[in-house]
Design a protein around this motif. Structure first.
Motif, PDB file in Angstrom:
ATOM      1  N   VAL A 170     -44.856   4.455 -23.775  1.00 52.64           N
ATOM      2  CA  VAL A 170     -43.434   4.379 -24.080  1.00 52.64           C
ATOM      3  C   VAL A 170     -42.786   5.761 -23.969  1.00 52.64           C
ATOM      4  O   VAL A 170     -43.379   6.776 -24.342  1.00 52.64           O
ATOM      5  N   GLY A 171     -41.543   5.795 -23.455  1.00 55.51           N
ATOM      6  CA  GLY A 171     -40.749   7.012 -23.448  1.00 55.51           C
ATOM      7  C   GLY A 171     -39.533   6.836 -24.324  1.00 55.51           C
ATOM      8  O   GLY A 171     -38.945   5.743 -24.376  1.00 55.51           O
ATOM      9  N   LEU A 172     -39.120   7.903 -25.037  1.00 52.38           N
ATOM     10  CA  LEU A 172     -37.999   7.820 -25.971  1.00 52.38           C
ATOM     11  C   LEU A 172     -37.015   8.958 -25.738  1.00 52.38           C
ATOM     12  O   LEU A 172     -37.402  10.123 -25.657  1.00 52.38           O
ATOM     13  N   VAL A 173     -35.746   8.586 -25.634  1.00 51.90           N
ATOM     14  CA  VAL A 173     -34.655   9.542 -25.471  1.00 51.90           C
ATOM     15  C   VAL A 173     -33.533   9.122 -26.404  1.00 51.90           C
ATOM     16  O   VAL A 173     -33.273   7.923 -26.571  1.00 51.90           O
ATOM     17  N   SER A 174     -32.851  10.084 -27.008  1.00 50.05           N
ATOM     18  CA  SER A 174     -31.724   9.764 -27.874  1.00 50.05           C
ATOM     19  C   SER A 174     -30.481  10.492 -27.392  1.00 50.05           C
ATOM     20  O   SER A 174     -30.547  11.639 -26.954  1.00 50.05           O
TER      21      SER A 174
END
Length: 355
Positions: free
Chosen positions: A48-52
């Motif tokens: 999984v990749g996470l960006v905010s």
């Protein structure tokens, strides 16, 4: 299960397991981070990749001082965040590379979790930076990638950023089921507006975006530029330019209440068209938006897809709606879209099992 343009569904994959997905909230504290955690928890052994967009994952809400759920990652998950934010994370992280973006919290870095824990995401505020972060994560093998949009920032839902959206809503939005559904609909409808199909309109929008100028569009496809590059000023100065043959207008930038008021002032001799790049460009108040839609068609160059809706029947102020009634109200409005409470294990299990 979705609105917007149809796409072929990859075999063997489910909606929460592929591509780019933005988690967007109708308002603050309606369960967006809880929804994100529910999606992350379903990524069994996936990278999984996470960006905010903005700042998220902080321990307490800056405006209200209330506790917030942390963003929880597992081993092998990828995150993009500013250095000072990463330093506050409890998950063991390996810094992989700098993204080349500066922020008030330091350089934005790409890191990989070497174990489970909490992370703080921050540092990205512009669509171009978000797109660069997503491309970097995908190059490193992250799939799916989740974009977490902070309050008031729907840039994560831009069709060029994320392929689809999950919308979070709840009792914090309104005092009744009817009000929650209505206000949720105001946001969802803007983000999932149908894409304009006729060639003359698509060509007109391309010209407007290239020249950064609004154009009036005639029935025969003729474009007539407004007297000022600013859409608002141009519409105000160009009221006398509208003809009975004017089919509508294309606007390359943001559309506020004042822009809609200028368009309404043109009159309702015929139903005309407003075309914008995508739903994130629309920033009207709910009341004016509903009034505008009664006499104008609105289309976009690129439409977003709604994959699911999550709801929180309680608000931080102590208000509580009947969860079953809220779910039924949302399901009645979006009968083909999964609707669930992410903290209800039975509901979440049913949705993730069936969809």
């Amino acid at each position: 299960m979705s609105q917007g343009e149809d796409r072929e569904e990859p075999k063997g994959e489910r909606w929460w397991e592929r591509g780019r997905l933005a988690v967007v909230g109708v308002a603050k504290n309606c369960g967006k981070t809880t929804t994100l955690n529910a999606l992350i928890a379903r990524q069994h052994e996936r990278s999984v990749g996470l960006v905010s967009v903005g700042i998220d994952g902080e321990q307490s809400d800056v405006l209200l001082g209330t506790e917030k759920p942390a963003i929880v990652v597992g081993e092998g998950h990828w995150v993009v965040s500013a250095e000072q934010a990463l330093a506050r994370s409890t998950a063991p992280l390996e810094y992989v590379r700098a993204l080349g973006v500066s922020s008030p919290l330091g350089q934005v870095m790409v890191a990989r979790a070497r174990g489970a824990g909490e992370v703080v995401l921050a540092g990205l505020r512009h669509r171009g930076d978000v797109s660069a972060a997503l491309e970097t994560l995908e190059d490193l093998g992250a799939d799916p990638v989740f974009v977490d949009g902070a309050y008031g920032r729907v840039v994560g839902a831009h069709p060029e950023v994320a392929q689809a959206i999950v919308m979070s809503t709840g009792a914090v939005v309104g005092h009744s089921v009817r009000e929650v559904v209505r206000r949720t609909s105001d946001v969802v409808d803007r983000l999932t507006l149908p894409a304009v199909e006729r060639a003359i309109w698509r060509e007109a929008l391309a010209c407007a975006q290239r020249d950064q100028r609004a154009y009036l569009v005639e029935d025969d496809g003729e474009l007539r530029e407004l007297p000022h590059a600013s859409g608002l000023v141009g519409l105000s100065q160009g009221r006398k330019l509208w003809r009975t043959s004017t089919a509508g207008v294309v606007v390359p930038g943001l559309v506020s209440d004042r822009v809609l008021e200028e368009l309404l002032a043109v009159g309702t001799q015929r139903r005309r068209m407003l075309v914008v790049g995508d739903g994130t460009a629309l920033h009207p108040s709910s009341k004016l938006w509903r009034r505008f839609r009664r006499s104008w068609e609105v289309r976009v160059g690129h439409s977003s897809r709604l994959l699911a809706i999550t709801y929180n029947p309680s608000s931080i102020a102590g208000a509580h709606l009947d969860g079953r009634a809220l779910r039924q109200g949302l399901e009645a409005r979006w009968p083909t879209v999964p609707v669930f409470n992410p903290v209800d294990p039975d509901e979440a299990a049913r949705i993730f099992r069936e969809c």
